[in-house]
Design an enzyme around this catalytic site. Structure first.
Site, short mmCIF file in Angstrom:
data_model
loop_
_atom_site.label_atom_id
_atom_site.label_comp_id
_atom_site.label_asym_id
_atom_site.label_seq_id
_atom_site.Cartn_x
_atom_site.Cartn_y
_atom_site.Cartn_z
N TYR A 107 3.55 -33.81 -3.66
CA TYR A 107 4.38 -34.02 -4.86
C TYR A 107 4.21 -32.88 -5.86
CZ TYR A 107 6.50 -36.02 -8.95
OH TYR A 107 7.31 -36.21 -10.03
N TRP A 154 6.53 -30.11 -8.93
CA TRP A 154 7.76 -29.47 -9.38
C TRP A 154 7.95 -28.06 -8.85
CZ3 TRP A 154 11.34 -30.09 -13.86
CH2 TRP A 154 11.60 -31.43 -14.12
N1 LIG Z 1 -1.26 -38.62 -18.11
C1 LIG Z 1 -0.07 -38.32 -17.62
N2 LIG Z 1 0.04 -37.67 -16.45
C2 LIG Z 1 1.26 -37.36 -15.96
C3 LIG Z 1 2.43 -37.68 -16.68
C4 LIG Z 1 2.29 -38.36 -17.91
O1 LIG Z 1 3.28 -38.70 -18.59
N3 LIG Z 1 1.03 -38.64 -18.36
N4 LIG Z 1 3.65 -37.33 -16.16
C5 LIG Z 1 3.75 -37.17 -14.71
C6 LIG Z 1 5.01 -36.56 -14.29
S1 LIG Z 1 6.43 -37.33 -14.86
C7 LIG Z 1 5.08 -35.52 -13.43
S2 LIG Z 1 6.60 -35.04 -12.82
C8 LIG Z 1 3.88 -34.84 -12.94
C9 LIG Z 1 4.04 -33.32 -12.77
O2 LIG Z 1 3.07 -32.83 -11.92
P1 LIG Z 1 3.26 -31.49 -11.08
O3 LIG Z 1 4.69 -31.29 -10.72
O4 LIG Z 1 2.27 -31.49 -9.98
O5 LIG Z 1 2.86 -30.41 -12.18
P2 LIG Z 1 3.10 -28.84 -12.24
O6 LIG Z 1 2.13 -28.30 -13.22
O7 LIG Z 1 4.55 -28.57 -12.48
O8 LIG Z 1 2.67 -28.37 -10.78
C10 LIG Z 1 3.41 -27.52 -10.00
C11 LIG Z 1 2.47 -26.52 -9.33
O9 LIG Z 1 3.22 -25.75 -8.40
C12 LIG Z 1 2.85 -24.38 -8.53
N5 LIG Z 1 4.02 -23.60 -8.08
C13 LIG Z 1 5.09 -23.20 -8.77
N6 LIG Z 1 5.96 -22.55 -7.99
C14 LIG Z 1 5.42 -22.52 -6.76
C15 LIG Z 1 5.84 -21.98 -5.52
O10 LIG Z 1 6.91 -21.41 -5.38
N7 LIG Z 1 5.00 -22.17 -4.46
C16 LIG Z 1 3.80 -22.80 -4.56
N8 LIG Z 1 3.06 -22.92 -3.47
N9 LIG Z 1 3.38 -23.31 -5.73
C17 LIG Z 1 4.18 -23.18 -6.80
C18 LIG Z 1 2.53 -24.20 -9.98
O11 LIG Z 1 1.69 -23.07 -10.17
C19 LIG Z 1 1.87 -25.54 -10.33
O12 LIG Z 1 0.48 -25.49 -10.17
O13 LIG Z 1 2.78 -35.11 -13.83
C20 LIG Z 1 2.58 -36.51 -14.04
N10 LIG Z 1 1.33 -36.71 -14.77
N1 LIG Z 2 8.68 -29.48 -22.42
C1 LIG Z 2 8.58 -30.28 -21.35
N2 LIG Z 2 9.62 -31.10 -21.03
C2 LIG Z 2 9.51 -31.93 -19.97
C3 LIG Z 2 8.35 -31.94 -19.14
C4 LIG Z 2 7.28 -31.07 -19.51
O1 LIG Z 2 6.22 -31.03 -18.86
N3 LIG Z 2 7.43 -30.27 -20.60
N4 LIG Z 2 8.29 -32.78 -18.05
C5 LIG Z 2 9.55 -33.30 -17.52
C6 LIG Z 2 9.32 -34.45 -16.64
S1 LIG Z 2 8.71 -34.16 -15.08
C7 LIG Z 2 9.64 -35.72 -16.98
S2 LIG Z 2 9.45 -36.99 -15.86
C8 LIG Z 2 10.17 -36.04 -18.29
C9 LIG Z 2 9.46 -37.26 -18.88
O2 LIG Z 2 10.14 -37.76 -19.95
P1 LIG Z 2 9.59 -39.06 -20.70
O3 LIG Z 2 8.96 -39.96 -19.74
O4 LIG Z 2 10.69 -39.58 -21.50
O5 LIG Z 2 8.50 -38.35 -21.63
P2 LIG Z 2 7.08 -38.63 -22.29
O6 LIG Z 2 6.82 -37.34 -23.00
O7 LIG Z 2 6.09 -39.12 -21.30
O8 LIG Z 2 7.31 -39.80 -23.33
C10 LIG Z 2 8.27 -39.75 -24.34
C11 LIG Z 2 7.81 -40.57 -25.51
O9 LIG Z 2 7.75 -41.95 -25.17
C12 LIG Z 2 6.90 -42.58 -26.11
N5 LIG Z 2 6.25 -43.74 -25.52
C13 LIG Z 2 5.25 -43.73 -24.62
N6 LIG Z 2 4.86 -45.00 -24.34
C14 LIG Z 2 5.66 -45.81 -25.06
C15 LIG Z 2 5.77 -47.24 -25.19
O10 LIG Z 2 5.04 -48.03 -24.59
N7 LIG Z 2 6.74 -47.70 -26.02
C16 LIG Z 2 7.58 -46.88 -26.70
N8 LIG Z 2 8.55 -47.42 -27.43
N9 LIG Z 2 7.47 -45.55 -26.61
C17 LIG Z 2 6.54 -45.02 -25.81
C18 LIG Z 2 5.86 -41.55 -26.52
O11 LIG Z 2 5.74 -41.54 -27.93
C19 LIG Z 2 6.39 -40.27 -25.93
O12 LIG Z 2 6.36 -39.17 -26.82
O13 LIG Z 2 9.99 -34.94 -19.18
C20 LIG Z 2 10.48 -33.72 -18.63
N10 LIG Z 2 10.54 -32.76 -19.69
MO LIG Z 3 8.24 -36.10 -14.07
#
Ligand SMILES: Nc1nc2c(c(=O)[nH]1)N[C@H]1C(S)=C(S)[C@@H](COP(=O)(O)OP(=O)(O)OC[C@H]3O[C@@H](n4cnc5c(=O)[nH]c(N)nc54)[C@H](O)[C@@H]3O)O[C@H]1N2
Ligand SMILES: Nc1nc2c(c(=O)[nH]1)N[C@H]1C(S)=C(S)[C@@H](COP(=O)(O)OP(=O)(O)OC[C@H]3O[C@@H](n4cnc5c(=O)[nH]c(N)nc54)[C@H](O)[C@@H]3O)O[C@H]1N2
Ligand SMILES: [Mo]
Length: 774
Positions: free
Chosen positions: A116, A118
């Site tokens: 998993y 991005w």
């Molecule tokens: N506590 C907490 N944890 C969360 C979340 C949260 O809300 N709270 N959100 C979650 C969510 S929604 C998501 S989507 C995940 C994201 O988690 P990830 O998608 O695992 O996070 P990234 O840092 O984007 O990791 C991508 C990795 O791929 C590498 N990479 C980039 N391009 C390439 C390439 O071309 N080839 C190879 N081999 N590697 C490459 C980058 O250097 C990076 O280390 O995190 C989750 N974790």
């Molecule tokens: N700049 C930037 N943008 C991103 C990403 C990134 O890493 N960086 N990651 C991308 C990815 S993979 C994803 S999945 C999306 C995620 O997008 P979201 O899941 O929408 O994002 P979060 O930042 O986890 O949360 C948004 C807000 O929800 C509120 N929240 C959290 N828990 C609760 C709750 O129980 N109740 C209420 N009412 N509010 C709550 C928090 O205050 C938080 O700031 O973002 C994407 N966009």
């Molecule tokens: Mo995500």
């Protein structure tokens, strides 16, 4: 004496925007925003110093202990021991031999290659496409289902209204909302910093201006969230602070007010839904003796009862869009607020109207609501996976720790496979997964861990074999993505850094050694594949009734924008117009307020209709006596997840080198904390350091620490101990949202915080690990 260095501008695409890379000789000196982007991301410039940062992995690397004692059962050196640099041929030989050995000894169900993550933008060099294609051709691998983004929503919504991804593609677009929506109610706010991003690339960032157009046209915005800056402050929106994890109770109270005041749309419920009566009985407390009144919800959510009742009335009186951000379901019982979002919209009877209904994730990515013509772009074919074993994406530590153990998931009884080899390419579980100390323990179990990475992330450091991959700037590619009208010719801007290779070449090298090199490449090199993808796109476009330029023209003009959609997109418009002709994909063909299927699973953590379940970890419970602060580990403003953390933009936001953690002035005063202090954040699962920001943008009782600071344990390779940099996932819980969704529940997390005095260990995450000669 110096000759002028040639400067060039080269187009590229990232998940956070389109850029022209400015290159001097072989050196990236700047990135320039795409001229047509009205709201470029702040993340972009972070690539400039990251691309050649000292944490780039220069050569293939083997963990020292693995090299010396190959199959020794002591794997405690993982994450701790130095690495040995070896030539490509030798590293590929070793990895191929290991893949072959595990396959012969244990079969393909011993491989976990869900991988998993991005990765990078660019359709051809999409790391996950390649790892999956490789393993499918090698006989299969254990895969994962769902995403960290919206796993719980992905599982519950097909039972309620249909699959999430097609729904997201049809979300009512911003121009329609601007014209018709009178009241936008958003649970989780509209943190536009998240809409900096769309998976696969962004041309124009439309979320902020879309939202502003709504306001300019008289639409009122109300947002319920623990953080005030979850909405752009200049829009004059109304903030209702809400206790995290209580939204389901609040939504039930909105439903209660609608019912007792007769404001629900009985005609709509009758024609388009099933099961309202059973839900109604629950809301009125007929079974459990507890009517879900506004006064009841006020106790749980901290929102005054009058505010709840008033909001319900306003919603019934207006053309109302109810949005829930994806964060709403990344918590215990995360299925409930999502189901209730749909149920509330059904009760208002506005689903399928322009400007009314529901949204799941406006502002969670720029793509949601972006007015784009839907087009099915091609991708690198992954083939069929002969292995049927699967895990919900966030159960990875549990899988590694409990081979053969049982798991319930969306009505199925699964058994965890016995994984011997883990291969990751394009993701960072030591970023994304919860309870990282448990993950360190889990990653001791496999015999071998192989990783393709660009930088020395914690995932790379926990591998036995590390193949250095390239950034998108070091290869040719093409950006085509379905939430974005812009295609970009991503041209190689700089030479490969060190001895790195694109994933395609890495997997080609392995496939050749394992006897399927030809099948893997189909005889195509990088440019052949890119041209092939574009030619396929042209053919599909012709079938869809519009024209794409030929490849040479596209490559030369560097960008191409799809024509506008033929008509505005309104979610479930067809279903509203004629539910018999356009039924939903649910068992009844209608919106299921009560689901016989879900009820049949017999899960008390996700019964047959939406309910309130008190979380274990929230400010309303017993645990808050010990850990009185709720941690919001939301998405970072200055980077994408852990990507570019060593770059200038992310580094520029740190406080005393640590990730900033925001705390309310009242909570800070009680603990003698001021802005700029280093603080320790802890609970029973772990502890980390962070840099304090004292501000009332968070509610009292809330601390906010974004994800993405590179994991920096004081005692590497050992579970437990202090994390020095501010990675919140040493604190979060690793538990499924429920047996139905098994999604990650990172947002349910309580902690305590204290100021740190005395000596503070330096941050070392942005230094490479020790590398020794053989
Ligand atoms: N506590 C907490 N944890 C969360 C979340 C949260 O809300 N709270 N959100 C979650 C969510 S929604 C998501 S989507 C995940 C994201 O988690 P990830 O998608 O695992 O996070 P990234 O840092 O984007 O990791 C991508 C990795 O791929 C590498 N990479 C980039 N391009 C390439 C390439 O071309 N080839 C190879 N081999 N590697 C490459 C980058 O250097 C990076 O280390 O995190 C989750 N974790
Ligand atoms: N700049 C930037 N943008 C991103 C990403 C990134 O890493 N960086 N990651 C991308 C990815 S993979 C994803 S999945 C999306 C995620 O997008 P979201 O899941 O929408 O994002 P979060 O930042 O986890 O949360 C948004 C807000 O929800 C509120 N929240 C959290 N828990 C609760 C709750 O129980 N109740 C209420 N009412 N509010 C709550 C928090 O205050 C938080 O700031 O973002 C994407 N966009
Ligand atoms: Mo995500």
């Amino acid at each position: 004496m110096s000759t002028a260095v040639q400067r060039r501008l080269i187009p590229t695409s990232t998940h956070w925007g389109t850029y022209y890379a400015e290159v001097e000789g072989d050196r990236l000196v700047a990135v320039h925003d795409y001229a047509k982007d009205p709201a470029p991301a702040i993340i972009g410039p972070g690539i400039v110093d990251a691309v050649t940062h000292e944490t780039r992995i220069g050569r293939p690397m083997i963990r020292k202990g693995w090299l010396e004692r190959r199959h020794h059962s002591d794997r405690s050196g993982r994450g701790r021991e130095p690495f040995v640099a070896v030539p490509w041929d030798e590293a590929l030989d070793m990895a191929a031999a290991e893949l072959d050995r595990i396959k012969s000894a244990h079969g393909n169900t011993a491989f976990y290659a869900g991988s998993y993550g991005w990765a990078s933008a660019g359709r051809f060099h999409h790391a996950n496409s390649h790892i999956h294609r490789f393993f499918n051709q090698f006989g299969g691998y254990v895969r994962h289902e769902g995403t960290y983004s919206y796993a719980a929503a992905q599982q519950i919504l097909p039972h309620v209204v249909g699959k999430l991804k097609p729904l997201l593609d049809q979300h009512t677009t911003w121009p329609v909302l601007a014209e018709h929506c009178e009241l936008l109610v958003s649970f989780g706010g509209m943190p536009v910093k998240n809409a900096q991003v769309t998976s696969g690339g962004v041309g124009r960032h439309t979320c902020y201006h879309g939202l502003k157009a709504c306001v300019d046209n008289g639409c009122e915005i109300v947002y319920l969230s623990p953080i005030r800056i979850d909405m752009p402050p200049d829009l004059g929106a109304e903030w209702i602070p809400v206790r995290p994890g209580s939204d389901a109770a609040l939504m039930l109270a909105l439903a209660h007010t609608l019912i007792v005041e007769g404001r629900h749309d009985a005609g709509f419920l009758d024609r388009y839904t099933v099961g309202f009566e059973r839900f109604r009985a629950y809301v009125l407390g007929e079974g459990d003796g507890q009517p879900k009144t506004a006064d009841w919800a006020a106790q749980l959510s901290g929102v005054p009862a009058d505010t709840i009742r008033d909001l319900a009335r306003r919603m019934a009186d207006s053309r109302t869009m109810i949005n829930s951000t994806w964060s709403m379901q990344r918590c215990e019982y995360g299925e409930q607020p999502i189901w209730l979002t749909v149920v509330l919209a059904a009760m208002l009877g506005q689903i399928g109207t322009p400007g009314g209904g529901f949204g799941i994730g406006y502002s969670s990515e720029n793509g949601v609501g972006n007015p784009v013509r839907y087009f099915h772009w091609p991708s690198v074919p992954q083939g069929e996976n002969p292995v049927k074993a699967v895990i919900p994406v966030a159960r990875v530590s549990d899988m590694l720790l409990n081979p053969g153990g049982p798991l319930q998931f969306d009505g199925q009884d699964l058994t965890y496979p016995d994984i011997r080899l883990v291969y990751w390419a394009g993701g960072n579980p030591f970023h994304h997964h919860q309870d990282l100390h448990k993950m360190v323990e889990a990653f001791r179990r496999p015999e071998t861990v192989i990783v393709n990475e660009i930088w020395w992330t914690a995932m790379a450091r926990h591998a036995d074999i590390v193949f250095p991959s390239t950034t998108a700037l070091e290869r040719n590619d093409i950006s085509i993505t379905h939430w974005e009208p812009l295609s970009v010719a991503m041209k190689q801007a700089i030479p490969r850094v060190g001895d790195s290779r694109p994933d395609y070449e890495i997997f080609t090298g392995l496939a050749q050694r394992l006897g399927f090199g030809e099948r893997y490449t189909e005889g195509r090199d990088e440019m052949d594949w890119i041209r092939h993808l574009w030619d396929q796109s042209r053919q599909r476009a012709a079938e869809a009734g519009f024209e794409l330029p030929d490849f040479e023209t596209f490559w030369e003009q560097e960008t191409f924008e799809l024509p506008d959609p033929e008509r505005p997109t309104i979610l479930l418009e067809g279903f509203r117009a004629d539910p018999e002709a356009n039924p939903l994909t649910t068992p009844s063909g209608r919106i299921e307020i009560f689901s016989e299927t879900v009820d049949g699973f017999g899960y008390d953590d996700c019964p047959g209709h939406p309910v309130w379940r008190e979380p274990e970890e929230w400010l309303g419970g017993k645990l808050a006596e010990t850990f009185p602060l709720h941690l919001m580990s939301n998405q970072p403003r200055t980077r994408l997840h852990s990507q570019l953390d060593p770059g200038s933009v992310s580094k520029g936001s740190k406080i005393a080198d640590r990730e900033p953690m925001t705390i309310h002035p009242d909570d800070a005063a009680k603990r003698g904390i001021k802005s700029g202090d280093v603080v320790r954040v802890w609970n029973d699962r772990g502890s980390c350091l962070a840099g304090a920001v004292v501000s009332d943008v968070v509610m009292p009782g809330i601390v906010q620490l974004s994800t993405g600071a590179w994991f920096d344990p004081e005692t590497p390779g050992r579970a437990g101990g202090l994390e020095k940099h501010g990675n919140p996932n040493v604190l979060t819980r690793d538990r499924g949202t429920s047996r139905l969704g098994q999604g990650p529940s990172a947002h349910s997390c309580l902690v305590e915080v204290a100021r740190v005095d005395g000596t503070i260990p330096p941050v070392t995450a942005h230094r490479p690990p020790e590398i020794v000669e053989r």
